[in-house]
Design a protein around this motif. Structure first.
Motif, PDB file in Angstrom:
ATOM      1  N   GLY A 120     -14.604  -8.978   2.181  1.00  0.00           N
ATOM      2  CA  GLY A 120     -15.540  -8.803   3.283  1.00  0.00           C
ATOM      3  C   GLY A 120     -15.425  -7.480   4.013  1.00  0.00           C
ATOM      4  N   GLU A 121     -14.497  -6.612   3.599  1.00  0.00           N
ATOM      5  CA  GLU A 121     -14.308  -5.320   4.265  1.00  0.00           C
ATOM      6  C   GLU A 121     -14.606  -4.186   3.293  1.00  0.00           C
ATOM      7  N   THR A 122     -15.047  -3.075   3.834  1.00  0.00           N
ATOM      8  CA  THR A 122     -15.233  -1.890   3.013  1.00  0.00           C
ATOM      9  C   THR A 122     -13.996  -1.006   3.145  1.00  0.00           C
ATOM     10  N   GLY A 123     -13.762  -0.212   2.158  1.00  0.00           N
ATOM     11  CA  GLY A 123     -12.609   0.679   2.184  1.00  0.00           C
ATOM     12  C   GLY A 123     -11.405   0.047   1.510  1.00  0.00           C
ATOM     13  N   THR A 124     -10.360   0.847   1.410  1.00  0.00           N
ATOM     14  CA  THR A 124      -9.129   0.420   0.762  1.00  0.00           C
ATOM     15  C   THR A 124      -8.002   0.400   1.775  1.00  0.00           C
ATOM     16  N   LEU A 125      -7.249  -0.678   1.775  1.00  0.00           N
ATOM     17  CA  LEU A 125      -6.068  -0.796   2.615  1.00  0.00           C
ATOM     18  C   LEU A 125      -4.893  -0.217   1.843  1.00  0.00           C
ATOM     19  N   GLU A 126      -4.200   0.743   2.429  1.00  0.00           N
ATOM     20  CA  GLU A 126      -3.017   1.336   1.821  1.00  0.00           C
ATOM     21  C   GLU A 126      -1.870   1.259   2.813  1.00  0.00           C
ATOM     22  N   ASN A 127      -0.753   0.688   2.368  1.00  0.00           N
ATOM     23  CA  ASN A 127       0.442   0.597   3.204  1.00  0.00           C
ATOM     24  C   ASN A 127       1.657   1.002   2.404  1.00  0.00           C
ATOM     25  N   LYS A 128       2.626   1.582   3.099  1.00  0.00           N
ATOM     26  CA  LYS A 128       3.925   1.915   2.535  1.00  0.00           C
ATOM     27  C   LYS A 128       4.969   1.200   3.393  1.00  0.00           C
ATOM     28  N   LEU A 129       5.725   0.318   2.762  1.00  0.00           N
ATOM     29  CA  LEU A 129       6.707  -0.501   3.460  1.00  0.00           C
ATOM     30  C   LEU A 129       8.113  -0.131   2.990  1.00  0.00           C
ATOM     31  N   VAL A 130       9.016   0.057   3.909  1.00  0.00           N
ATOM     32  CA  VAL A 130      10.386   0.430   3.568  1.00  0.00           C
ATOM     33  C   VAL A 130      11.285  -0.791   3.718  1.00  0.00           C
TER      34      VAL A 130
END
Length: 135
Positions: A120-130
């Motif tokens: 339902g959302e546009t765009g890409t979710l990008e996360n970097k987790l340590v």
């Protein structure tokens, strides 16, 4: 048209514009979501399990059914970004929690990078987790 009629019409138009603006700000955007580690420490090994939760920041609720299309795990926190490890997605056992199996050969700081599409959302979710790998 009388002055009173014009004033009433202008007020109605302003209310309509204001309510349209408020409703468009209430909609979610891709920046309203984030991945969070379920545990900040992972036991090292050839089949280390890493679990992350996808959360809607506005409500704090878990978000199921995201499509994770890229994942990478490496030792960037310890200055060894080129030391990447194999990683694969595992079936989820809880809605909104995404699990991975990775070969984490040594203790230290590791980074999990994820890219996903949220339904339902546009765009890409990008996360970097340590996270920290422990013996």
């Amino acid at each position: 048209m009388t002055f009173l009629a014009m004033k009433t019409t202008a007020a109605a138009v302003l209310i309509a514009i204001a309510s349209t603006g408020l409703s468009s700000k209430a909609r979610a955007g891709i920046e309203d979501y984030e991945f969070q580690l379920v545990q900040p420490e992972i036991k090292q090994g050839s089949a280390a399990e890493i679990a992350v939760r996808l959360v809607d920041r506005r409500s704090g609720k878990s978000v199921p059914d995201a499509v994770i299309f890229a994942q990478r795990v490496d030792m960037a926190p310890d200055g060894m970004e080129m030391m990447a490890a194999p990683i694969e997605a595992l079936p989820s056992t809880e809605a909104g929690v995404y699990r991975f199996k990775a070969q984490i050969p040594m203790a230290g700081g590791w980074r999990l990078s994820l890219a996903a599409k949220v339904q339902g959302e546009t765009g890409t979710l990008e996360n970097k987790l340590v996270f920290k790998a422990i013996p």
